[in-house]
Design a protein around this motif. Structure first.
Motif, PDB file in Angstrom:
ATOM      1  N   PRO A 127       0.814  -1.229   0.000  1.00  0.00           N
ATOM      2  CA  PRO A 127       0.000   0.000   0.000  1.00  0.00           C
ATOM      3  C   PRO A 127       0.842   1.272   0.000  1.00  0.00           C
ATOM      4  N   GLY A 128       1.970   1.263   0.716  1.00  0.00           N
ATOM      5  CA  GLY A 128       2.837   2.437   0.726  1.00  0.00           C
ATOM      6  C   GLY A 128       3.452   2.710  -0.630  1.00  0.00           C
ATOM      7  N   ARG A 129       3.876   1.651  -1.313  1.00  0.00           N
ATOM      8  CA  ARG A 129       4.434   1.838  -2.661  1.00  0.00           C
ATOM      9  C   ARG A 129       3.348   2.297  -3.633  1.00  0.00           C
ATOM     10  N   ALA A 130       2.117   1.809  -3.405  1.00  0.00           N
ATOM     11  CA  ALA A 130       1.007   2.261  -4.250  1.00  0.00           C
ATOM     12  C   ALA A 130       0.736   3.751  -4.032  1.00  0.00           C
ATOM     13  N   MET A 131       0.845   4.206  -2.788  1.00  0.00           N
ATOM     14  CA  MET A 131       0.668   5.636  -2.502  1.00  0.00           C
ATOM     15  C   MET A 131       1.714   6.472  -3.218  1.00  0.00           C
ATOM     16  N   ALA A 180      -0.863   6.651 -14.464  1.00  0.00           N
ATOM     17  CA  ALA A 180       0.014   5.495 -14.681  1.00  0.00           C
ATOM     18  C   ALA A 180      -0.200   4.433 -13.613  1.00  0.00           C
ATOM     19  N   ALA A 181      -0.428   4.866 -12.374  1.00  0.00           N
ATOM     20  CA  ALA A 181      -0.672   3.904 -11.300  1.00  0.00           C
ATOM     21  C   ALA A 181      -1.963   3.133 -11.546  1.00  0.00           C
ATOM     22  N   SER A 200      -3.304   2.516 -14.428  1.00  0.00           N
ATOM     23  CA  SER A 200      -3.096   1.621 -15.567  1.00  0.00           C
ATOM     24  C   SER A 200      -2.333   0.365 -15.174  1.00  0.00           C
ATOM     25  N   GLN A 201      -1.617   0.419 -14.042  1.00  0.00           N
ATOM     26  CA  GLN A 201      -0.893  -0.753 -13.544  1.00  0.00           C
ATOM     27  C   GLN A 201      -1.747  -1.613 -12.617  1.00  0.00           C
ATOM     28  N   GLY A 202      -3.017  -1.276 -12.480  1.00  0.00           N
ATOM     29  CA  GLY A 202      -3.927  -2.091 -11.679  1.00  0.00           C
ATOM     30  C   GLY A 202      -4.073  -1.653 -10.240  1.00  0.00           C
ATOM     31  N   ILE A 203      -3.536  -0.503  -9.869  1.00  0.00           N
ATOM     32  CA  ILE A 203      -3.656  -0.009  -8.498  1.00  0.00           C
ATOM     33  C   ILE A 203      -5.029   0.620  -8.307  1.00  0.00           C
ATOM     34  N   ASN A 204      -5.696   0.241  -7.238  1.00  0.00           N
ATOM     35  CA  ASN A 204      -6.998   0.831  -6.914  1.00  0.00           C
ATOM     36  C   ASN A 204      -6.734   2.189  -6.258  1.00  0.00           C
ATOM     37  N   THR A 205      -6.729   3.212  -7.057  1.00  0.00           N
ATOM     38  CA  THR A 205      -6.331   4.527  -6.565  1.00  0.00           C
ATOM     39  C   THR A 205      -7.332   5.085  -5.551  1.00  0.00           C
ATOM     40  N   ALA A 206      -8.607   4.824  -5.744  1.00  0.00           N
ATOM     41  CA  ALA A 206      -9.623   5.361  -4.835  1.00  0.00           C
ATOM     42  C   ALA A 206      -9.466   4.781  -3.432  1.00  0.00           C
ATOM     43  N   THR A 241      -6.793   3.334  -2.168  1.00  0.00           N
ATOM     44  CA  THR A 241      -5.488   3.690  -1.603  1.00  0.00           C
ATOM     45  C   THR A 241      -5.510   5.091  -1.020  1.00  0.00           C
ATOM     46  N   LYS A 242      -6.100   6.037  -1.726  1.00  0.00           N
ATOM     47  CA  LYS A 242      -6.208   7.405  -1.208  1.00  0.00           C
ATOM     48  C   LYS A 242      -7.111   7.449   0.028  1.00  0.00           C
ATOM     49  N   LEU A 243      -8.154   6.633   0.025  1.00  0.00           N
ATOM     50  CA  LEU A 243      -9.045   6.578   1.182  1.00  0.00           C
ATOM     51  C   LEU A 243      -8.315   6.017   2.400  1.00  0.00           C
ATOM     52  N   LEU A 244      -7.470   5.019   2.188  1.00  0.00           N
ATOM     53  CA  LEU A 244      -6.689   4.450   3.286  1.00  0.00           C
ATOM     54  C   LEU A 244      -5.786   5.509   3.917  1.00  0.00           C
ATOM     55  N   ALA A 245      -5.108   6.279   3.081  1.00  0.00           N
ATOM     56  CA  ALA A 245      -4.232   7.327   3.599  1.00  0.00           C
ATOM     57  C   ALA A 245      -5.024   8.379   4.366  1.00  0.00           C
ATOM     58  N   PHE A 246      -6.204   8.722   3.871  1.00  0.00           N
ATOM     59  CA  PHE A 246      -7.041   9.729   4.523  1.00  0.00           C
ATOM     60  C   PHE A 246      -7.527   9.239   5.884  1.00  0.00           C
ATOM     61  N   VAL A 247      -7.912   7.976   5.972  1.00  0.00           N
ATOM     62  CA  VAL A 247      -8.380   7.411   7.243  1.00  0.00           C
ATOM     63  C   VAL A 247      -7.234   7.318   8.247  1.00  0.00           C
ATOM     64  N   LEU A 248      -6.072   6.879   7.806  1.00  0.00           N
ATOM     65  CA  LEU A 248      -4.915   6.820   8.700  1.00  0.00           C
ATOM     66  C   LEU A 248      -4.557   8.202   9.237  1.00  0.00           C
TER      67      LEU A 248
END
Length: 302
Positions: free
Chosen positions: A158-162, A171-172, A174-180, A182-189
């Protein structure tokens, strides 16, 4: 250095880490003071309005403080989870404006509620320690835990995805990262860190007012990250410690201290656009240490 100032510095470092977490995804969220205010309000209400959490002793039980931290983390986490799905659709300055609006809404609502003390706030919050030294230990432990979690996060998927989203979200994706998510995880933390920090701050200050989580606090906490650096968790910690202590250290210069403080915040990003603490800094220092450790060849005698 006064012990009370040290506690404030450690609290500033924690708030800097709260702002840093969304920035790992390239999200400029200024909601930290709002969640910080929620945590402080939870601690103030529970410790003063719920007698069962106290004891007959002179000091407030540490177990009750930990319970307040857990409840504050739960409340801020649920709130961030719900709000994040809406506000994180925005980007850049639009997200910053939306989160500033969130902070102001929470402040105005709290100021107009009777059970939170209104404009006067809540006073007489019980103390778990006899002096600020106890708060130093508690805040140091909390900061160490959050720093360790941030360090582990940087090395996990998850950190590398961030980091990938921060560099190029398209680009992230397109590589299969669930950007929504991942951003939500960072916001909650980020909300969890701010809420728990608010609990400690409420007991340390002995009173709590909604004005502690306002627009000025949003700019100040952002300055911690901009000045210290947002590429590694050490940057917000350094920025929070330094910028919290600087106004007090500049008191001998009198009225000029605010001018000097503003100049430091202005000049820092000007000469160090990525902040004072960057991964490149550690790489440079490591290379210099390796060079100094290599023995130099002795020159031949004539």
């Amino acid at each position: 250095m006064e012990t009370g100032l040290l506690v404030q510095m450690l609290l500033g470092a924690l708030l800097g880490l709260s702002v840093y977490l969304p920035l790992r995804c390239g999200q400029l969220s200024l909601a930290t003071p709002g969640f910080y205010a929620i945590g402080g309000t939870v601690a103030a209400l529970l410790s003063t309005r719920v007698p069962a959490l106290g004891s007959g002793d002179a000091f407030y039980p540490i177990a009750s403080v930990l319970l307040e931290m857990a409840l504050a983390a739960l409340l801020t986490g649920v709130l961030a989870l719900g709000l994040g799905r809406v506000v994180l659709r925005l980007r850049g300055i639009y997200l910053a404006i939306a989160t500033i609006a969130l902070v102001e809404i929470l402040r105005v609502v709290t100021l107009n509620l009777e059970f939170t003390g209104g404009a006067l706030g809540i006073f007489g919050i019980p103390q778990p320690f006899s002096g600020p030294e106890g708060y130093v230990g508690l805040t140091l432990i909390l900061l160490a835990v959050v720093c360790w979690l941030c360090d582990r996060l940087e090395k996990t998927r998850p950190g590398r995805a961030m980091a990938a989203i921060r560099d190029d979200e398209l680009a992230a994706a397109s590589q299969g990262i669930n950007t929504a998510d991942t951003k939500l995880l960072a916001f909650v933390l980020s909300a969890l860190v701010a809420g728990v920090t608010g609990v400690v701050a409420a007991h340390f200050l002995n009173s709590w007012n909604a004005k502690l989580g306002n627009f000025d606090a949003s700019i100040t906490t952002l300055a911690f990250v901009v000045f210290g650096g947002s590429r590694t968790w050490l940057g917000p910690v350094f920025g929070g410690l330094l910028l919290t202590a600087l106004p007090e250290l500049l008191r001998p210069v009198g009225d000029l201290r605010l001018i000097v403080f503003g100049a430091v915040i202005l000049v820092g990003p000007l000469f160090f656009p990525q902040g004072l603490i960057t991964p490149q800094l550690f790489q440079t220092l490591w290379r210099r240490m390796e060079r100094s450790a290599v023995p130099r060849p002795q020159e031949g005698r004539p």
